[in-house]
Design an enzyme around this catalytic site. Structure first.
Site, PDB file in Angstrom:
ATOM      1  N   LYS A 135      85.913  51.705  -5.351  1.00  0.00           N
ATOM      2  CA  LYS A 135      86.252  52.763  -4.395  1.00  0.00           C
ATOM      3  C   LYS A 135      85.179  52.855  -3.307  1.00  0.00           C
ATOM      4  O   LYS A 135      84.033  52.480  -3.554  1.00  0.00           O
ATOM      5  CB  LYS A 135      86.291  54.109  -5.129  1.00  0.00           C
ATOM      6  CG  LYS A 135      87.519  54.342  -5.979  1.00  0.00           C
ATOM      7  CD  LYS A 135      87.454  55.733  -6.606  1.00  0.00           C
ATOM      8  CE  LYS A 135      88.637  55.982  -7.526  1.00  0.00           C
ATOM      9  NZ  LYS A 135      89.934  56.042  -6.828  1.00  0.00           N
ATOM     10  N   ARG A 191      97.352  54.513 -15.161  1.00  0.00           N
ATOM     11  CA  ARG A 191      98.650  54.138 -15.754  1.00  0.00           C
ATOM     12  C   ARG A 191      98.463  53.100 -16.864  1.00  0.00           C
ATOM     13  O   ARG A 191      99.268  53.024 -17.780  1.00  0.00           O
ATOM     14  CB  ARG A 191      99.594  53.655 -14.646  1.00  0.00           C
ATOM     15  CG  ARG A 191      99.120  52.434 -13.916  1.00  0.00           C
ATOM     16  CD  ARG A 191      99.766  52.271 -12.540  1.00  0.00           C
ATOM     17  NE  ARG A 191      99.160  53.142 -11.534  1.00  0.00           N
ATOM     18  CZ  ARG A 191      99.542  53.180 -10.263  1.00  0.00           C
ATOM     19  NH1 ARG A 191     100.529  52.419  -9.851  1.00  0.00           N
ATOM     20  NH2 ARG A 191      98.954  53.992  -9.404  1.00  0.00           N
TER      21      ARG A 191
END
Ligand code: BES
Ligand code: ZN
Ligand code: ZN
Length: 507
Positions: A287, A361
């Site tokens: 990130k 996920r």
């Protein structure tokens, strides 16, 4: 480590506002109610100070506003805190929860040790039990501070807040007390969820999360806890959680909590599944640096599941439950999973990893599959899953996705009851098509658009055929600007009250 986190306690008492000795006496004021017996008598005792304030326009009783008045010995309380409630016709339970939070927030800001909130012209047929719960939740919410690592503070917080909810009716006090008891169980658990989330990645990593879960399960009757470490995850082929967590300094854990209500005939268990990425750096798909520190909150879903399990056991709710928490650290390392990797998840489905930052996920699909192997027919997962959900909803509501309308409706009702808002977003085949794989069964990201929906669709594929709902709580992982007016910045423990009210509505 660990200095103090304010100890808060709430009780109800029959009392007259003019006579209670307290650091702060607080009372709510509606902006559109002209005559109020209790406020008028208080105003008279204070030589018209309240009406004067209104007249000169310093206090209009707008929702969220408040003002301190110094009583100069005219009543027993040192200070009177007027809390704006806005228009009466618009008030709901969240109005009162926030007002109580504001009172506690302001009281702690001035280092008060005692706070008395006075009920103002409540109708005798009001639901005082519910009100007691709501106000207790608010007081704990607004009074909370996260200061366990502050060793050199000059502002010397008091460390305690002893709050009283006062009414002039004994029957109201009895009902208030009943609700306060429930509210305190919920609110204390919620505040501990906040503490877990506020703890940084170097303090709260997966094995520490697991230790916290074990400690809670050990302290509460009816709750048990099983923990899988990384070796066990590998042995059991829980390949998603293991792939995400295996490269990190702190290894992953799968935490399985079980709550079996006593004396009830066996009911089908419901599963709560939480994402607990104790720090999400993005992994190899790193990130950007700005705001990365906020990714210590990426375990908010897991914290909500853990603390809801505790509440369910303490309130002895008549629902059999599993709480499944997928805990991992997502960080780059020699052993980290790579973009392009194909992993085999616990379900056996293969997934091509196109971005290691879409890790939520990948850990959750294993938790959801585990819930199915435990014969859960209803599954609710909570996850700070996508930035896209924050783009869609702002920081005011969590995204709700479901393959079952009845379940979605009851979660929406619980959101209203708990003051933890959700907004329904679409679940459907067009989104599932986006995450169909070419060289594996699935891929872990969809197209550029609607990222919250394709992420939900990914989870939905693993939930089938269970009745399932997914809450993307990325928007609400920390306090929004409006919430910062009555509570500490940082985690708000979102999901604890919502899940609790949902479970309480299941009979
Ligand atoms: N934990 C983040 C989602 C997130 C972002 C939560 C901002 C709260 C605030 C999640 O793991 C993530 O990084 N998701 C990616 C997915 C993308 C790579 C498809 C995102 O949202 O950018
Ligand atoms: Zn991520
Ligand atoms: Zn994440």
């Amino acid at each position: 480590m660990a200095k103090q986190i304010i100890k808060i306690d709430v009780k109800a008492k029959k009392a007259d506002i003019a006579r209670v000795k307290t650091d702060v006496a607080a009372i709510g004021v509606f902006s559109d109610v002209k005559k109020s017996a209790s406020l008028d008598s208080l105003d008279a005792k204070l030589a018209g100070a309240i009406s004067r304030l209104k007249k000169i326009g310093d206090f209009k009783a707008a929702a969220g506003s408040s003002i301190f008045l110094y009583t100069h010995g005219k009543i027993a309380a040192e200070r009177l805190l007027l809390i704006g409630l806005g228009e009466k016709k618009q008030a709901d339970s969240e109005t009162f929860r926030r007002a109580a939070a504001k009172a506690a927030f302001e009281a702690v800001n001035i280092k008060a040790k005692t706070l008395a909130i006075f009920l103002n012209d409540e109708k005798s047929n009001a639901d005082f039990e519910k009100l007691g719960q709501t106000l207790a939740e608010g007081i704990h919410f607004g009074g909370y501070r996260y200061d366990e690592f502050v060793t050199q503070s000059s502002d010397g917080r008091s460390g305690v807040l002893s709050a009283t909810i006062a009414s002039d009716s004994q029957s109201a006090v009895t009902k208030l007390s009943k609700g306060i008891k429930i509210g305190q169980i919920i609110a204390k658990a919620q505040n501990f969820a906040r503490t877990l989330c506020n703890r940084p990645g170097n303090i709260l990593y997966p094995s520490e999360f697991a230790a916290a879960a074990r400690k809670i399960a050990g302290a509460v009757k009816g709750l048990s806890c099983t923990i899988y470490d990384d070796k066990k995850l590998a042995a059991k082929k829980i390949g998603g959680l293991n792939a995400v967590g295996r490269g990190a300094t702190h290894k992953p854990r799968l935490i399985i909590l079980k709550y079996a209500p006593k004396g009830k005939k066996k009911t089908e268990p419901l599963a709560l599944v939480g994402k607990a990425i104790t720090f999400d750096s993005g992994g190899i798909s790193l990130k950007p640096a700005s705001d990365m520190h906020e990714m210590k909150y990426d375990m908010t879903g897991g914290a909500a599941v853990l603390m809801t399990m505790e509440i369910a056991a303490r309130l002895k709710l008549p629902v059999a439950l599993y709480g499944i928490i997928c805990a991992a650290e997502n960080r780059p390392d020699g052993g980290s999973y790579l973009p392009g990797d194909i992993i085999t998840t616990y379900s056996g489905k293969t997934v091509e990893i196109l971005n290691t930052d879409a890790e939520g996920r990948i850990v959750l699909c294993d938790g959801i599959h585990l819930a199915k192997t435990l014969k859960c027919k209803t599954i609710i997962d909570l996850a700070t899953l996508t930035g896209a959900c924050v783009v869609a909803l702002g920081k005011h509501k969590a995204g709700l996705f479901s393959n079952n309308e009845k379940l979605a409706k009851s979660i929406e009702q619980a959101a209203k009851d708990s003051g933890e808002p959700v907004w329904s977003l679409p679940y459907g085949q067009e989104y599932a098509d986006e995450i169909k794989g070419k060289i594996a069964d699935m891929k872990n990201i969809g197209s550029k658009w609607g990222g919250a929906c394709s992420a939900a669709a990914f989870l939905g594929e693993f939930a089938k055929p269970a009745v399932w709902a997914h809450l993307d709580i990325a928007p609400t992982m920390d306090a929004s600007e409006p919430i910062k007016k009555y509570a500490e910045p940082g985690s708000i423990g979102f999901g604890v009250r919502l899940l609790t009210e949902f479970l309480r509505s299941q009979k």
